[in-house]
Scaffold this motif. Structure first.
Motif, short mmCIF file in Angstrom:
data_model
loop_
_atom_site.label_atom_id
_atom_site.label_comp_id
_atom_site.label_asym_id
_atom_site.label_seq_id
_atom_site.Cartn_x
_atom_site.Cartn_y
_atom_site.Cartn_z
N ASN A 1 0.84 -1.20 0.00
CA ASN A 1 0.00 0.00 0.00
C ASN A 1 0.88 1.25 0.00
N PRO A 2 0.48 2.27 -0.75
CA PRO A 2 1.33 3.46 -0.93
C PRO A 2 1.24 4.44 0.25
N ASP A 3 1.51 3.96 1.46
CA ASP A 3 1.44 4.80 2.66
C ASP A 3 0.10 5.53 2.71
N VAL A 4 -0.97 4.75 2.51
CA VAL A 4 -2.29 5.35 2.41
C VAL A 4 -2.73 5.99 3.72
N ILE A 5 -2.23 5.46 4.84
CA ILE A 5 -2.52 6.06 6.15
C ILE A 5 -1.26 6.73 6.68
N ASN A 6 -1.27 8.05 6.74
CA ASN A 6 -0.21 8.80 7.41
C ASN A 6 -0.85 9.92 8.21
N PHE A 7 -0.05 10.74 8.83
CA PHE A 7 -0.61 11.75 9.73
C PHE A 7 -1.55 12.70 8.98
N ALA A 8 -1.13 13.16 7.81
CA ALA A 8 -1.92 14.14 7.06
C ALA A 8 -3.23 13.53 6.56
N VAL B 1 3.86 20.58 11.82
CA VAL B 1 4.08 21.08 10.46
C VAL B 1 4.84 20.04 9.62
N LEU B 2 5.87 19.43 10.21
CA LEU B 2 6.64 18.41 9.50
C LEU B 2 5.79 17.19 9.18
N TRP B 3 4.91 16.81 10.09
CA TRP B 3 4.01 15.69 9.84
C TRP B 3 3.09 15.98 8.65
N PHE B 4 2.53 17.19 8.63
CA PHE B 4 1.58 17.53 7.57
C PHE B 4 2.25 17.65 6.21
N THR B 5 3.49 18.12 6.19
CA THR B 5 4.14 18.41 4.90
C THR B 5 5.05 17.28 4.42
N ARG B 6 5.15 16.18 5.17
CA ARG B 6 6.03 15.08 4.75
C ARG B 6 5.53 14.46 3.45
N MET C 1 0.22 17.22 -3.11
CA MET C 1 1.37 17.95 -3.61
C MET C 1 2.64 17.26 -3.09
N PRO C 2 3.79 17.45 -3.75
CA PRO C 2 5.03 16.83 -3.25
C PRO C 2 5.40 17.37 -1.86
N GLY C 3 5.81 16.48 -0.99
CA GLY C 3 6.24 16.88 0.35
C GLY C 3 7.75 16.96 0.44
N TRP C 4 8.24 17.37 1.62
CA TRP C 4 9.69 17.53 1.78
C TRP C 4 10.42 16.18 1.77
N ASN D 1 11.81 9.33 -0.48
CA ASN D 1 10.97 8.13 -0.46
C ASN D 1 10.66 7.58 -1.85
N LYS D 2 11.40 8.01 -2.86
CA LYS D 2 11.13 7.53 -4.22
C LYS D 2 11.38 6.02 -4.35
N LYS D 3 12.36 5.50 -3.60
CA LYS D 3 12.71 4.09 -3.70
C LYS D 3 12.18 3.28 -2.52
N GLY D 4 11.32 3.88 -1.73
CA GLY D 4 10.77 3.16 -0.57
C GLY D 4 10.41 4.14 0.53
N GLN D 5 9.86 3.61 1.62
CA GLN D 5 9.47 4.45 2.74
C GLN D 5 10.64 4.64 3.70
N PHE D 6 11.59 5.50 3.29
CA PHE D 6 12.76 5.75 4.14
C PHE D 6 12.41 6.65 5.32
N VAL D 7 11.68 7.72 5.05
CA VAL D 7 11.30 8.68 6.10
C VAL D 7 9.80 8.54 6.35
N THR D 8 9.43 8.17 7.57
CA THR D 8 8.02 8.01 7.92
C THR D 8 7.67 9.00 9.03
N ASP D 9 6.40 8.98 9.45
CA ASP D 9 5.98 9.83 10.56
C ASP D 9 6.74 9.47 11.84
N GLY D 10 7.10 8.19 11.98
CA GLY D 10 7.87 7.77 13.16
C GLY D 10 9.25 8.40 13.18
N THR D 11 9.88 8.52 12.01
CA THR D 11 11.20 9.17 11.91
C THR D 11 11.12 10.61 12.41
#
Length: 554
Positions: free
Chosen positions: A223-230, A306-311, A316-319, A324-334
Protein backbone atom coordinates in the motif's frame (compact mmCIF):
# COMPACT_ATOMS: atom_id res chain seq x y z
CA UNK A 1 -5.50 -13.89 23.73
CA UNK A 2 -8.98 -12.49 23.05
CA UNK A 3 -10.32 -14.31 26.12
CA UNK A 4 -7.45 -13.08 28.31
CA UNK A 5 -7.81 -9.49 27.09
CA UNK A 6 -11.57 -9.46 27.69
CA UNK A 7 -11.40 -11.02 31.16
CA UNK A 8 -8.09 -9.36 32.15
CA UNK A 9 -7.09 -12.49 34.05
CA UNK A 10 -3.51 -11.39 33.31
CA UNK A 11 -2.22 -7.86 32.69
CA UNK A 12 -2.91 -6.78 29.10
CA UNK A 13 0.81 -6.29 28.36
CA UNK A 14 1.68 -9.79 29.62
CA UNK A 15 -1.02 -11.31 27.41
CA UNK A 16 0.49 -9.37 24.49
CA UNK A 17 3.75 -11.30 24.99
CA UNK A 18 2.15 -14.71 24.38
CA UNK A 19 3.00 -14.72 20.62
CA UNK A 20 6.71 -14.61 21.55
CA UNK A 21 6.23 -17.94 23.34
CA UNK A 22 3.54 -19.71 21.36
CA UNK A 23 4.21 -18.85 17.72
CA UNK A 24 7.73 -20.39 17.68
CA UNK A 25 6.63 -23.41 19.76
CA UNK A 26 3.69 -24.09 17.43
CA UNK A 27 5.82 -23.67 14.31
CA UNK A 28 3.88 -20.65 13.04
CA UNK A 29 6.66 -18.05 12.93
CA UNK A 30 10.34 -17.90 13.80
CA UNK A 31 11.20 -16.18 17.07
CA UNK A 32 13.21 -13.45 15.31
CA UNK A 33 10.20 -12.67 13.09
CA UNK A 34 7.84 -12.41 16.05
CA UNK A 35 10.12 -10.29 18.24
CA UNK A 36 10.72 -7.67 15.56
CA UNK A 37 6.98 -6.91 15.57
CA UNK A 38 7.27 -5.37 19.03
CA UNK A 39 9.27 -2.37 17.81
CA UNK A 40 7.84 -1.57 14.41
CA UNK A 41 7.69 1.89 12.89
CA UNK A 42 4.24 2.47 14.41
CA UNK A 43 5.67 1.82 17.89
CA UNK A 44 8.35 4.44 17.25
CA UNK A 45 5.65 6.90 16.17
CA UNK A 46 3.77 6.13 19.37
CA UNK A 47 6.86 6.65 21.54
CA UNK A 48 7.75 9.91 19.79
CA UNK A 49 4.21 11.23 20.17
CA UNK A 50 4.18 10.29 23.85
CA UNK A 51 7.49 12.07 24.46
CA UNK A 52 5.96 15.26 23.04
CA UNK A 53 2.89 14.80 25.23
CA UNK A 54 5.05 14.24 28.32
CA UNK A 55 6.99 17.44 27.63
CA UNK A 56 3.75 19.42 27.21
CA UNK A 57 2.38 18.04 30.49
CA UNK A 58 5.68 18.43 32.36
CA UNK A 59 5.81 22.18 31.68
CA UNK A 60 2.05 22.75 32.19
CA UNK A 61 1.67 24.07 28.66
CA UNK A 62 -1.64 22.22 28.26
CA UNK A 63 -3.12 23.98 31.29
CA UNK A 64 -2.08 27.40 29.97
CA UNK A 65 -3.73 26.65 26.61
CA UNK A 66 -6.91 25.36 28.29
CA UNK A 67 -7.38 28.33 30.62
CA UNK A 68 -6.58 30.84 27.89
CA UNK A 69 -9.29 29.41 25.63
CA UNK A 70 -11.83 29.20 28.47
CA UNK A 71 -11.24 32.85 29.33
CA UNK A 72 -12.06 33.71 25.72
CA UNK A 73 -15.18 31.51 25.58
CA UNK A 74 -16.78 32.80 28.80
CA UNK A 75 -18.75 31.13 31.59
CA UNK A 76 -22.37 31.04 30.37
CA UNK A 77 -23.62 27.45 30.89
CA UNK A 78 -23.97 26.47 27.22
CA UNK A 79 -20.84 28.29 26.11
CA UNK A 80 -18.96 26.98 29.14
CA UNK A 81 -19.87 23.39 28.21
CA UNK A 82 -18.91 23.99 24.58
CA UNK A 83 -15.66 25.64 25.70
CA UNK A 84 -14.69 22.72 27.94
CA UNK A 85 -15.55 20.21 25.21
CA UNK A 86 -13.54 22.08 22.57
CA UNK A 87 -10.49 22.53 24.78
CA UNK A 88 -10.57 18.93 26.03
CA UNK A 89 -10.92 17.56 22.49
CA UNK A 90 -8.07 19.74 21.20
CA UNK A 91 -5.70 18.72 24.00
CA UNK A 92 -6.71 15.07 23.64
CA UNK A 93 -5.54 15.18 20.02
CA UNK A 94 -1.96 15.57 21.25
CA UNK A 95 -1.73 14.23 24.82
CA UNK A 96 -3.34 11.19 26.44
CA UNK A 97 -7.10 11.15 26.99
CA UNK A 98 -6.58 10.22 30.63
CA UNK A 99 -4.22 13.13 31.38
CA UNK A 100 -6.53 15.58 29.61
CA UNK A 101 -9.57 14.45 31.60
CA UNK A 102 -7.65 14.48 34.90
CA UNK A 103 -6.58 18.08 34.26
CA UNK A 104 -9.87 19.51 32.94
CA UNK A 105 -12.33 18.03 35.47
CA UNK A 106 -10.93 19.87 38.55
CA UNK A 107 -11.06 23.16 36.62
CA UNK A 108 -14.69 22.49 35.66
CA UNK A 109 -15.57 21.57 39.26
CA UNK A 110 -13.98 24.77 40.61
CA UNK A 111 -15.86 26.97 38.14
CA UNK A 112 -19.22 25.30 38.88
CA UNK A 113 -18.65 25.52 42.64
CA UNK A 114 -17.98 29.24 42.34
CA UNK A 115 -21.09 29.74 40.21
CA UNK A 116 -23.20 27.86 42.76
CA UNK A 117 -21.82 29.78 45.77
CA UNK A 118 -22.30 33.14 44.09
CA UNK A 119 -25.86 32.30 43.09
CA UNK A 120 -26.61 31.23 46.68
CA UNK A 121 -25.35 34.56 48.03
CA UNK A 122 -27.34 36.42 45.39
CA UNK A 123 -30.58 34.55 46.26
CA UNK A 124 -30.15 35.21 49.98
CA UNK A 125 -29.41 38.88 49.41
CA UNK A 126 -32.40 39.27 47.10
CA UNK A 127 -34.81 37.68 49.58
CA UNK A 128 -33.38 39.71 52.45
CA UNK A 129 -33.77 42.97 50.57
CA UNK A 130 -37.37 42.05 49.69
CA UNK A 131 -38.16 41.31 53.33
CA UNK A 132 -36.60 44.56 54.56
CA UNK A 133 -38.53 46.60 52.02
CA UNK A 134 -41.80 44.92 52.96
CA UNK A 135 -41.23 45.54 56.68
CA UNK A 136 -40.42 49.19 55.98
CA UNK A 137 -43.70 49.70 54.04
CA UNK A 138 -45.71 47.93 56.76
CA UNK A 139 -44.28 50.15 59.50
CA UNK A 140 -45.31 53.29 57.59
CA UNK A 141 -48.88 52.06 57.13
CA UNK A 142 -49.44 51.11 60.80
CA UNK A 143 -47.99 54.17 62.53
CA UNK A 144 -51.47 55.65 63.22
CA UNK A 145 -52.67 52.64 65.26
CA UNK A 146 -52.58 52.28 69.04
CA UNK A 147 -49.09 51.48 70.36
CA UNK A 148 -49.99 48.15 72.09
CA UNK A 149 -52.10 46.79 69.23
CA UNK A 150 -49.48 47.96 66.80
CA UNK A 151 -46.68 46.14 68.68
CA UNK A 152 -48.60 42.82 68.89
CA UNK A 153 -49.57 42.89 65.22
CA UNK A 154 -46.04 43.82 64.14
CA UNK A 155 -44.61 40.90 66.10
CA UNK A 156 -46.98 38.37 64.54
CA UNK A 157 -46.47 39.77 61.04
CA UNK A 158 -42.65 39.76 61.42
CA UNK A 159 -42.80 36.18 62.67
CA UNK A 160 -44.94 35.14 59.69
CA UNK A 161 -42.59 37.03 57.40
CA UNK A 162 -39.58 35.22 58.88
CA UNK A 163 -41.21 31.85 58.21
CA UNK A 164 -42.05 32.83 54.65
CA UNK A 165 -38.51 34.06 54.11
CA UNK A 166 -37.00 30.81 55.42
CA UNK A 167 -39.38 28.75 53.27
CA UNK A 168 -38.52 30.76 50.18
CA UNK A 169 -34.80 30.45 50.95
CA UNK A 170 -35.11 26.67 51.37
CA UNK A 171 -37.07 26.35 48.12
CA UNK A 172 -34.43 28.37 46.30
CA UNK A 173 -31.68 26.22 47.82
CA UNK A 174 -33.30 22.96 46.67
CA UNK A 175 -33.89 24.32 43.17
CA UNK A 176 -30.32 25.58 43.00
CA UNK A 177 -28.85 22.26 44.18
CA UNK A 178 -30.90 20.35 41.63
CA UNK A 179 -29.84 22.74 38.87
CA UNK A 180 -26.14 22.47 39.68
CA UNK A 181 -26.32 18.71 40.17
CA UNK A 182 -27.54 18.40 36.58
CA UNK A 183 -24.96 20.93 35.40
CA UNK A 184 -22.23 19.06 37.27
CA UNK A 185 -23.25 15.77 35.66
CA UNK A 186 -23.38 17.37 32.23
CA UNK A 187 -19.99 19.01 32.64
CA UNK A 188 -18.33 15.80 33.88
CA UNK A 189 -19.72 13.83 30.97
CA UNK A 190 -18.84 16.48 28.39
CA UNK A 191 -15.19 16.44 29.52
CA UNK A 192 -14.71 12.66 29.52
CA UNK A 193 -16.65 12.16 26.27
CA UNK A 194 -14.84 14.94 24.41
CA UNK A 195 -11.49 13.44 25.51
CA UNK A 196 -12.43 10.17 23.78
CA UNK A 197 -13.80 11.99 20.71
CA UNK A 198 -10.77 14.28 20.41
CA UNK A 199 -8.35 11.35 20.45
CA UNK A 200 -9.79 10.11 17.15
CA UNK A 201 -8.72 13.25 15.22
CA UNK A 202 -4.98 12.56 14.95
CA UNK A 203 -2.94 9.47 14.19
CA UNK A 204 -1.17 9.67 17.56
CA UNK A 205 -4.27 10.72 19.52
CA UNK A 206 -5.18 7.23 20.71
CA UNK A 207 -3.73 3.73 20.39
CA UNK A 208 -6.30 2.16 17.98
CA UNK A 209 -5.34 4.69 15.28
CA UNK A 210 -1.73 3.51 15.39
CA UNK A 211 -2.83 -0.12 15.38
CA UNK A 212 -4.66 0.50 12.10
CA UNK A 213 -1.57 2.19 10.64
CA UNK A 214 0.68 -0.71 11.73
CA UNK A 215 -1.63 -3.49 10.58
CA UNK A 216 -2.28 -1.83 7.20
CA UNK A 217 1.48 -1.67 6.59
CA UNK A 218 1.94 -5.24 7.80
CA UNK A 219 -1.01 -6.95 6.08
CA UNK A 220 -0.82 -4.90 2.87
CA UNK A 221 2.91 -4.20 2.41
CA UNK A 222 2.41 -2.75 -1.09
CA UNK A 223 0.00 0.00 0.00
CA UNK A 224 1.33 3.46 -0.93
CA UNK A 225 1.44 4.80 2.66
CA UNK A 226 -2.29 5.35 2.41
CA UNK A 227 -2.52 6.06 6.15
CA UNK A 228 -0.21 8.80 7.41
CA UNK A 229 -0.61 11.75 9.73
CA UNK A 230 -1.92 14.14 7.06
CA UNK A 231 -4.38 11.71 5.43
CA UNK A 232 -5.73 10.57 8.80
CA UNK A 233 -6.22 14.16 9.96
CA UNK A 234 -7.94 15.09 6.69
CA UNK A 235 -10.59 12.44 7.28
CA UNK A 236 -10.84 12.24 11.07
CA UNK A 237 -10.74 15.92 12.06
CA UNK A 238 -13.99 16.94 10.26
CA UNK A 239 -15.59 13.79 11.65
CA UNK A 240 -14.42 14.73 15.16
CA UNK A 241 -15.87 18.26 14.83
CA UNK A 242 -19.19 16.82 13.65
CA UNK A 243 -19.36 14.32 16.54
CA UNK A 244 -18.37 17.00 19.04
CA UNK A 245 -21.08 19.40 17.84
CA UNK A 246 -23.87 16.80 17.98
CA UNK A 247 -22.63 15.52 21.35
CA UNK A 248 -22.73 19.06 22.74
CA UNK A 249 -26.30 19.54 21.48
CA UNK A 250 -27.39 16.25 23.04
CA UNK A 251 -25.78 16.98 26.44
CA UNK A 252 -27.10 20.54 26.29
CA UNK A 253 -30.67 19.29 25.82
CA UNK A 254 -30.26 16.52 28.40
CA UNK A 255 -28.75 18.55 31.26
CA UNK A 256 -29.41 22.24 30.50
CA UNK A 257 -32.76 21.94 28.75
CA UNK A 258 -33.84 23.43 25.46
CA UNK A 259 -34.04 27.01 26.72
CA UNK A 260 -31.11 28.26 24.65
CA UNK A 261 -31.92 31.90 25.47
CA UNK A 262 -31.30 31.25 29.16
CA UNK A 263 -28.30 28.98 28.57
CA UNK A 264 -26.50 31.40 26.28
CA UNK A 265 -27.40 34.46 28.39
CA UNK A 266 -28.17 36.62 25.34
CA UNK A 267 -25.79 39.37 26.34
CA UNK A 268 -26.87 39.71 29.98
CA UNK A 269 -24.30 39.49 32.70
CA UNK A 270 -24.63 38.62 36.37
CA UNK A 271 -22.41 38.44 39.41
CA UNK A 272 -22.10 34.64 39.22
CA UNK A 273 -20.59 34.83 35.76
CA UNK A 274 -18.10 37.47 36.87
CA UNK A 275 -17.06 35.47 39.95
CA UNK A 276 -16.60 32.26 37.97
CA UNK A 277 -14.59 34.18 35.41
CA UNK A 278 -12.38 35.44 38.25
CA UNK A 279 -11.72 31.85 39.34
CA UNK A 280 -10.35 30.93 35.91
CA UNK A 281 -8.44 34.20 35.68
CA UNK A 282 -6.84 33.54 39.07
CA UNK A 283 -5.81 30.04 37.97
CA UNK A 284 -4.27 31.51 34.85
CA UNK A 285 -2.50 34.18 36.90
CA UNK A 286 -0.91 31.49 39.08
CA UNK A 287 0.86 30.12 36.01
CA UNK A 288 2.76 33.40 35.67
CA UNK A 289 4.38 34.60 32.48
CA UNK A 290 5.30 32.06 29.82
CA UNK A 291 8.74 30.64 30.61
CA UNK A 292 11.49 29.87 28.13
CA UNK A 293 10.86 26.15 28.60
CA UNK A 294 7.17 26.48 27.69
CA UNK A 295 8.04 28.52 24.61
CA UNK A 296 10.64 25.95 23.55
CA UNK A 297 8.22 23.03 23.99
CA UNK A 298 5.54 24.91 22.04
CA UNK A 299 8.01 25.63 19.23
CA UNK A 300 9.11 21.99 18.96
CA UNK A 301 5.49 20.84 19.10
CA UNK A 302 4.33 23.18 16.32
CA UNK A 303 7.36 22.27 14.19
CA UNK A 304 6.58 18.57 14.63
CA UNK A 305 2.98 19.04 13.49
CA UNK A 306 4.08 21.08 10.46
CA UNK A 307 6.64 18.41 9.50
CA UNK A 308 4.01 15.69 9.84
CA UNK A 309 1.58 17.53 7.57
CA UNK A 310 4.14 18.41 4.90
CA UNK A 311 6.03 15.08 4.75
CA UNK A 312 3.71 13.37 2.25
CA UNK A 313 0.55 15.51 1.97
CA UNK A 314 -0.64 13.56 -1.08
CA UNK A 315 -2.10 16.45 -3.10
CA UNK A 316 1.37 17.95 -3.61
CA UNK A 317 5.03 16.83 -3.25
CA UNK A 318 6.24 16.88 0.35
CA UNK A 319 9.69 17.53 1.78
CA UNK A 320 10.34 13.75 2.02
CA UNK A 321 9.05 12.86 -1.46
CA UNK A 322 12.53 12.72 -3.01
CA UNK A 323 13.87 10.57 -0.18
CA UNK A 324 10.97 8.13 -0.46
CA UNK A 325 11.13 7.53 -4.22
CA UNK A 326 12.71 4.09 -3.70
CA UNK A 327 10.77 3.16 -0.57
CA UNK A 328 9.47 4.45 2.74
CA UNK A 329 12.76 5.75 4.14
CA UNK A 330 11.30 8.68 6.10
CA UNK A 331 8.02 8.01 7.92
CA UNK A 332 5.98 9.83 10.56
CA UNK A 333 7.87 7.77 13.16
CA UNK A 334 11.20 9.17 11.91
CA UNK A 335 9.93 12.73 12.33
CA UNK A 336 8.45 12.00 15.78
CA UNK A 337 11.71 10.57 17.12
CA UNK A 338 13.76 13.38 15.55
CA UNK A 339 11.75 16.16 17.18
CA UNK A 340 11.27 14.40 20.53
CA UNK A 341 15.05 13.91 20.77
CA UNK A 342 15.40 17.71 20.84
CA UNK A 343 13.70 17.75 24.25
CA UNK A 344 16.80 16.06 25.69
CA UNK A 345 19.13 18.58 24.03
CA UNK A 346 17.47 21.99 24.42
CA UNK A 347 18.04 23.51 27.91
CA UNK A 348 15.04 24.46 30.01
CA UNK A 349 16.56 27.88 30.75
CA UNK A 350 18.71 30.30 28.80
CA UNK A 351 22.31 29.94 30.03
CA UNK A 352 23.45 32.96 32.05
CA UNK A 353 26.33 34.66 30.24
CA UNK A 354 27.18 37.04 33.06
CA UNK A 355 29.41 36.12 35.99
CA UNK A 356 26.73 36.89 38.57
CA UNK A 357 25.61 33.29 38.91
CA UNK A 358 29.07 31.70 38.98
CA UNK A 359 30.40 29.92 42.07
CA UNK A 360 33.84 30.88 43.44
CA UNK A 361 36.50 28.92 45.24
CA UNK A 362 37.82 29.55 48.79
CA UNK A 363 34.81 31.64 49.84
CA UNK A 364 36.17 34.76 48.16
CA UNK A 365 33.86 37.65 47.48
CA UNK A 366 32.65 38.13 43.92
CA UNK A 367 34.28 41.56 43.87
CA UNK A 368 37.72 40.14 44.69
CA UNK A 369 40.40 40.53 42.03
CA UNK A 370 41.79 36.99 42.64
CA UNK A 371 38.46 35.21 42.26
CA UNK A 372 38.62 31.77 40.62
CA UNK A 373 35.29 30.83 39.08
CA UNK A 374 34.17 27.24 39.08
CA UNK A 375 32.60 25.67 36.06
CA UNK A 376 29.12 27.07 35.53
CA UNK A 377 26.32 24.57 36.16
CA UNK A 378 24.25 24.14 33.02
CA UNK A 379 20.44 24.15 33.29
CA UNK A 380 18.65 20.79 32.86
CA UNK A 381 17.17 19.85 29.51
CA UNK A 382 13.47 20.20 28.71
CA UNK A 383 13.07 16.49 29.47
CA UNK A 384 15.14 14.13 31.59
CA UNK A 385 15.03 10.36 31.37
CA UNK A 386 13.74 10.18 34.96
CA UNK A 387 10.62 12.14 34.00
CA UNK A 388 10.10 10.00 30.90
CA UNK A 389 10.60 6.76 32.84
CA UNK A 390 7.93 7.77 35.37
CA UNK A 391 5.31 8.86 32.84
CA UNK A 392 5.84 6.66 29.79
CA UNK A 393 3.21 3.86 29.59
CA UNK A 394 5.59 1.14 28.43
CA UNK A 395 2.83 -1.46 28.73
CA UNK A 396 1.05 0.13 25.75
CA UNK A 397 4.19 -0.34 23.62
CA UNK A 398 4.09 -4.09 24.38
CA UNK A 399 0.35 -4.16 23.76
CA UNK A 400 0.83 -2.56 20.35
CA UNK A 401 3.56 -5.06 19.50
CA UNK A 402 1.43 -7.99 20.63
CA UNK A 403 -1.35 -6.83 18.31
CA UNK A 404 1.01 -6.61 15.34
CA UNK A 405 2.45 -10.06 16.14
CA UNK A 406 -1.04 -11.55 16.41
CA UNK A 407 -2.06 -10.06 13.05
CA UNK A 408 1.11 -11.32 11.40
CA UNK A 409 0.63 -14.80 12.87
CA UNK A 410 -2.95 -14.88 11.61
CA UNK A 411 -1.68 -14.15 8.11
CA UNK A 412 1.22 -16.64 8.23
CA UNK A 413 -0.94 -19.49 9.50
CA UNK A 414 -3.72 -18.87 6.98
CA UNK A 415 -6.30 -18.11 9.70
CA UNK A 416 -7.12 -14.69 8.25
CA UNK A 417 -7.56 -16.20 4.78
CA UNK A 418 -9.95 -18.85 6.14
CA UNK A 419 -11.96 -16.23 8.07
CA UNK A 420 -12.15 -14.04 4.98
CA UNK A 421 -13.43 -16.88 2.82
CA UNK A 422 -16.00 -17.75 5.50
CA UNK A 423 -17.34 -14.19 5.30
CA UNK A 424 -17.49 -14.18 1.49
CA UNK A 425 -21.36 -14.37 1.43
CA UNK A 426 -21.35 -10.77 2.74
CA UNK A 427 -20.56 -9.72 -0.84
CA UNK A 428 -24.31 -9.75 -1.51
CA UNK A 429 -24.90 -7.06 1.14
CA UNK A 430 -24.50 -3.37 0.20
CA UNK A 431 -21.15 -1.97 1.47
CA UNK A 432 -22.76 0.78 3.56
CA UNK A 433 -24.82 -1.87 5.41
CA UNK A 434 -21.69 -3.95 6.08
CA UNK A 435 -19.92 -0.90 7.49
CA UNK A 436 -22.90 0.04 9.69
CA UNK A 437 -23.30 -3.48 11.11
CA UNK A 438 -19.59 -3.83 11.84
CA UNK A 439 -19.49 -0.41 13.51
CA UNK A 440 -22.39 -1.41 15.78
CA UNK A 441 -20.60 -4.68 16.61
CA UNK A 442 -17.28 -2.98 17.43
CA UNK A 443 -19.04 -0.16 19.33
CA UNK A 444 -20.80 -2.73 21.52
CA UNK A 445 -17.69 -4.87 22.04
CA UNK A 446 -15.50 -1.93 23.07
CA UNK A 447 -17.82 -1.12 25.99
CA UNK A 448 -16.68 -4.34 27.67
CA UNK A 449 -13.09 -4.51 26.45
CA UNK A 450 -10.23 -2.07 25.99
CA UNK A 451 -10.24 -0.18 22.71
CA UNK A 452 -6.71 -1.46 22.01
CA UNK A 453 -7.70 -5.11 22.41
CA UNK A 454 -10.88 -4.57 20.37
CA UNK A 455 -8.99 -3.05 17.44
CA UNK A 456 -6.24 -5.68 17.59
CA UNK A 457 -8.75 -8.51 17.40
CA UNK A 458 -11.06 -7.14 14.72
CA UNK A 459 -8.74 -5.50 12.17
CA UNK A 460 -7.05 -8.66 10.78
CA UNK A 461 -10.47 -10.28 10.33
CA UNK A 462 -11.86 -7.18 8.62
CA UNK A 463 -8.84 -7.01 6.30
CA UNK A 464 -9.35 -10.63 5.25
CA UNK A 465 -13.07 -10.10 4.77
CA UNK A 466 -12.50 -7.01 2.61
CA UNK A 467 -10.02 -8.90 0.41
CA UNK A 468 -12.41 -11.86 0.03
CA UNK A 469 -15.39 -9.73 -1.08
CA UNK A 470 -13.18 -7.29 -3.05
CA UNK A 471 -14.05 -4.27 -0.94
CA UNK A 472 -11.54 -1.52 -0.19
CA UNK A 473 -9.99 -2.56 3.17
CA UNK A 474 -10.18 0.96 4.59
CA UNK A 475 -13.93 1.09 3.96
CA UNK A 476 -14.49 -1.23 6.93
CA UNK A 477 -11.20 -0.95 8.84
CA UNK A 478 -11.21 2.85 9.21
CA UNK A 479 -14.75 3.34 10.64
CA UNK A 480 -14.37 0.34 12.95
CA UNK A 481 -11.08 1.72 14.29
CA UNK A 482 -12.71 5.03 15.20
CA UNK A 483 -15.75 3.22 16.65
CA UNK A 484 -13.40 1.37 19.03
CA UNK A 485 -12.82 4.72 20.77
CA UNK A 486 -16.55 5.40 21.25
CA UNK A 487 -16.82 3.78 24.68
CA UNK A 488 -19.34 6.09 26.34
CA UNK A 489 -21.81 3.91 28.25
CA UNK A 490 -19.91 2.38 31.19
CA UNK A 491 -17.46 3.82 33.76
CA UNK A 492 -15.07 0.89 33.21
CA UNK A 493 -15.11 1.23 29.43
CA UNK A 494 -12.28 3.76 29.31
CA UNK A 495 -10.11 5.67 31.85
CA UNK A 496 -11.71 9.12 31.16
CA UNK A 497 -15.13 7.66 32.05
CA UNK A 498 -13.71 6.18 35.27
CA UNK A 499 -12.17 9.52 36.28
CA UNK A 500 -15.46 11.38 35.70
CA UNK A 501 -17.38 8.70 37.63
CA UNK A 502 -14.97 8.92 40.57
CA UNK A 503 -16.18 12.45 41.41
CA UNK A 504 -19.35 10.93 42.86
CA UNK A 505 -22.12 12.92 41.15
CA UNK A 506 -22.66 10.47 38.27
CA UNK A 507 -24.56 7.19 38.39
CA UNK A 508 -24.06 4.32 35.99
CA UNK A 509 -27.56 4.96 34.60
CA UNK A 510 -26.64 8.60 33.84
CA UNK A 511 -23.64 7.51 31.82
CA UNK A 512 -25.57 4.73 30.09
CA UNK A 513 -28.44 7.02 29.02
CA UNK A 514 -26.17 9.76 27.72
CA UNK A 515 -23.63 7.33 26.24
CA UNK A 516 -26.13 5.22 24.30
CA UNK A 517 -27.28 8.17 22.20
CA UNK A 518 -23.68 9.34 21.78
CA UNK A 519 -22.71 5.91 20.46
CA UNK A 520 -25.47 6.15 17.86
CA UNK A 521 -24.41 9.71 16.97
CA UNK A 522 -20.79 8.61 16.59
CA UNK A 523 -21.60 5.61 14.38
CA UNK A 524 -23.84 7.70 12.12
CA UNK A 525 -21.25 10.49 11.82
CA UNK A 526 -18.44 8.04 11.00
CA UNK A 527 -20.49 6.28 8.32
CA UNK A 528 -21.51 9.64 6.88
CA UNK A 529 -17.85 10.59 6.66
CA UNK A 530 -16.69 7.30 5.14
CA UNK A 531 -19.35 7.52 2.42
CA UNK A 532 -18.70 11.16 1.51
CA UNK A 533 -15.33 12.85 1.93
CA UNK A 534 -13.68 9.57 3.01
CA UNK A 535 -14.59 7.92 -0.30
CA UNK A 536 -13.18 10.89 -2.22
CA UNK A 537 -9.95 11.00 -0.19
CA UNK A 538 -9.06 7.30 -0.20
CA UNK A 539 -10.92 6.25 -3.40
CA UNK A 540 -12.96 3.75 -1.44
CA UNK A 541 -15.36 3.09 -4.32
CA UNK A 542 -12.82 0.82 -6.06
CA UNK A 543 -10.82 -2.22 -4.99
CA UNK A 544 -7.11 -1.31 -5.05
CA UNK A 545 -4.51 -3.57 -6.67
CA UNK A 546 -2.27 -3.47 -3.59
CA UNK A 547 -5.03 -5.15 -1.52
CA UNK A 548 -4.58 -8.37 -3.54
CA UNK A 549 -1.08 -8.85 -2.10
CA UNK A 550 -1.16 -9.61 1.63
CA UNK A 551 1.63 -10.58 4.00
CA UNK A 552 1.91 -14.36 4.32
CA UNK A 553 -0.67 -15.13 1.60
CA UNK A 554 -0.38 -15.26 -2.21
Amino acid sequence: MALYWCTECMPLAVTALLPVILFPLLGIMESSQVCVMYLKDSNMLFIGGLLVAIAVEHWNLHKRIALRVLLIVGVRPALLMLGFMSVTAFLSMWISNTATTAMMLPIAQAVLEQLCNTEAESDERELKEGRDNQAFVMSEVTTTKLPVDNFIKDQSEVSDEECEWNSALEAKRKAREQKYLLLNKGMSLCVCYSASIGGTATLTGTTPNLILKGQMDDIFPDNPDVINFASWFGFAFPNMVLMLLFSWLWLQCMYLGVNFKKSFGCGSSNEGDREAYKVMKEEYRKLGNMKFAEGAVLTVFVTLVVLWFTREPGFMPGWATELNKKGQFVTDGTVAILMSTLFFIIPSELPCTSSCNLDYDDGEEESSENQTPRKQKSPPALLTWKVVHERMPWNIVLLLGGGFALASGSEESGLSLWLGQSLAPLKNIPPFAISMILCLLVGTFTECSSNTATTTLFLPILASMATAIELHPLYVMLPCTICASLAFMLPVATPPNAIAFSYGTLKVLDMAKAGFILNIIGILCINLGINTWGTAMFRLDSFPSWANVTHGAP
